[in-house]
Design an enzyme around this catalytic site. Structure first.
Site, PDB file in Angstrom:
ATOM      1  N   GLU A  38      -3.940   6.940  -4.789  1.00 32.56           N
ATOM      2  CA  GLU A  38      -4.290   6.347  -6.090  1.00 32.56           C
ATOM      3  C   GLU A  38      -5.639   6.858  -6.592  1.00 32.56           C
ATOM      4  OE1 GLU A  38      -4.020   2.112  -5.611  1.00 32.56           O
ATOM      5  OE2 GLU A  38      -1.945   2.267  -4.944  1.00 32.56           O
ATOM      6  N   HIS A  73      -1.200  -0.089 -10.005  1.00 28.28           N
ATOM      7  CA  HIS A  73      -1.748  -1.093  -9.067  1.00 28.28           C
ATOM      8  C   HIS A  73      -2.158  -2.371  -9.818  1.00 28.28           C
ATOM      9  CE1 HIS A  73      -3.644  -1.456  -4.828  1.00 28.28           C
ATOM     10  NE2 HIS A  73      -3.422  -2.671  -5.323  1.00 28.28           N
ATOM     11  N   ARG A  89       0.865  -1.170   0.000  1.00 32.70           N
ATOM     12  CA  ARG A  89       0.000   0.000   0.000  1.00 32.70           C
ATOM     13  C   ARG A  89       0.904   1.222   0.000  1.00 32.70           C
ATOM     14  NH1 ARG A  89      -3.396  -2.929  -1.339  1.00 32.70           N
ATOM     15  NH2 ARG A  89      -5.386  -3.438  -0.332  1.00 32.70           N
TER      16      ARG A  89
HETATM   17  C1  8YV Z   1      -6.377  -5.321  -5.745  1.00 31.30           C
HETATM   18  C2  8YV Z   1      -4.961  -5.495  -3.647  1.00 31.30           C
HETATM   19  O1  8YV Z   1      -5.862  -4.497  -6.744  1.00 31.30           O
HETATM   20  O2  8YV Z   1      -5.606  -7.600  -2.850  1.00 31.30           O
HETATM   21  C3  8YV Z   1      -5.275  -6.459  -2.575  1.00 31.30           C
HETATM   22  O3  8YV Z   1      -5.181  -6.082  -1.395  1.00 31.30           O
HETATM   23  O4  8YV Z   1      -4.478  -4.447  -3.420  1.00 31.30           O
HETATM   24  C4  8YV Z   1      -5.188  -5.851  -5.060  1.00 31.30           C
HETATM   25  O5  8YV Z   1      -5.071  -7.202  -5.279  1.00 31.30           O
HETATM   26  C5  8YV Z   1      -7.405  -4.542  -5.078  1.00 31.30           C
HETATM   27  O6  8YV Z   1      -7.923  -5.164  -3.967  1.00 31.30           O
HETATM   28  C6  8YV Z   1      -8.498  -4.241  -6.076  1.00 31.30           C
HETATM   29  O7  8YV Z   1      -9.573  -3.650  -5.535  1.00 31.30           O
END
Ligand code: 8YV
Length: 314
Positions: free
Chosen positions: A262, A280, A233
């Protein structure tokens, strides 16, 4: 029989919504222009909610749905779900772990290879006709024989460690505590680890303990030959300090899949050469996103049928 009501807080795409529509009546909060009015107009007794990583679920939504029983969140990270509010109101929360481990690990190594070998720049060099006009591209770096320090040796961290070893890298790690039966050296202090490694890979959840963990001291410990990769993150890294460290040559480069705000990526970061930037993409393949979506649905269906949910976090 009427289907139970489900609040769709984030648009999770047709594969998920088609499956959910078989069992639930969907209320597309994600499309509502006036969110408070939409919440106020919902039928009573909404017990189910589906959401996605970035959108999550606020205390306000949880408190507007007194009958809510389960929040099924798409993504392994659930930092955007107000877990404290969910717990306080007895609401179960599920996420989508494991099914994305290999994909995120693959993207992490892709970022490391791209940064070490300067692949985006070298590819542009060919496309722009500069190879022919100006001669060979400058020499680059490689992963082989280098040490990588992983912040967060969880399920994805371990998958990254295995791939890094396939590139003959030495792996060490930092986390809340030393784990039993791991072949990798543990560092209690991220700054001490940064001092000893060539690569720092961030793949820990965003929590009160980890936010800002890669600060100026850690970046300076990583040093002018060190490279940072963040696939966790954006808020784990102090972004202004990272930009300063890159601009001043206090670290050698960074490869980033995630950012503090983001989809905004600071202009200063986009202007720097020795960075590789992705929007991302860690889990963004057809196969992995389908598996994540299916798990969101399976958690909701299990709860609906009074069965144990496959991947609970609360
Ligand atoms: C996804 C992520 O892009 O799993 C996660 O925590 O950050 C990613 O795999 C995200 O959740 C999409 O909404």
């Amino acid at each position: 029989m009427t289907k139970p009501d489900l609040l769709l807080a984030a648009d999770l795409g047709p594969r998920v919504t088609d499956q959910l529509e078989a069992d639930f009546t969907l209320h597309r909060y994600c499309d509502a222009e006036d969110k408070p009015a939409f919440l106020a107009a919902l039928p009573e007794g909404v017990r189910f909610l589906a959401t996605g990583g970035g959108t999550g679920c606020s205390r306000e939504i949880i408190e507007a749905l007194p009958a809510l029983e389960i929040i099924s969140s798409f993504g392994v990270g659930y930092d955007a779900v107000d877990v404290a509010a969910a717990r306080a109101h007895g609401v179960r929360v599920t996420n989508t772990p494991d099914v994305l481990n290999d994909c995120v690990a693959e993207v992490t190594l892709a970022l490391m290879l791209a940064l070490a070998h300067r692949l985006p720049e070298a590819e542009r060099y060919v496309r722009e006709g500069r190879w022919e006009a100006e001669g060979n591209f400058p020499l680059t770096a490689e992963l082989t024989g280098r040490t990588v320090g992983i912040i967060g040796l969880g399920r994805i961290g371990k998958a990254i460690a295995r791939l890094a070893q396939a590139f003959s890298m030495r792996v060490v790690y930092h986390g809340r505590r030393e784990q039993d039966h791991q072949p990798y050296q543990y560092y209690a202090d991220p700054e001490a680890m940064a001092r000893d490694v060539d690569w720092l890979v961030v793949i820990a959840p965003s929590t009160d303990e980890t936010r800002g963990i890669v600060n100026r001291r850690v970046l300076d410990a990583l040093g002018p030959e060190g490279r940072l990769v963040n696939v966790a993150r954006g808020d784990l890294v102090d972004e202004p300090e990272l930009i300063a460290a890159l601009t001043e040559g206090r670290i050698a480069g960074a490869a980033l899949d995630v950012f503090a705000q983001e989809p905004h990526v600071p202009e200063a970061l986009r202007a720097i050469d020795n960075v590789v930037l992705l929007p991302h993409q860690g889990s963004a393949t057809h196969k992995t996103r389908a598996a994540m979506g299916d798990l969101v649905v399976r958690n909701l269906q299990a709860h609906l049928h009074g069965k144990p949910v496959p991947t609970p976090v609360v």
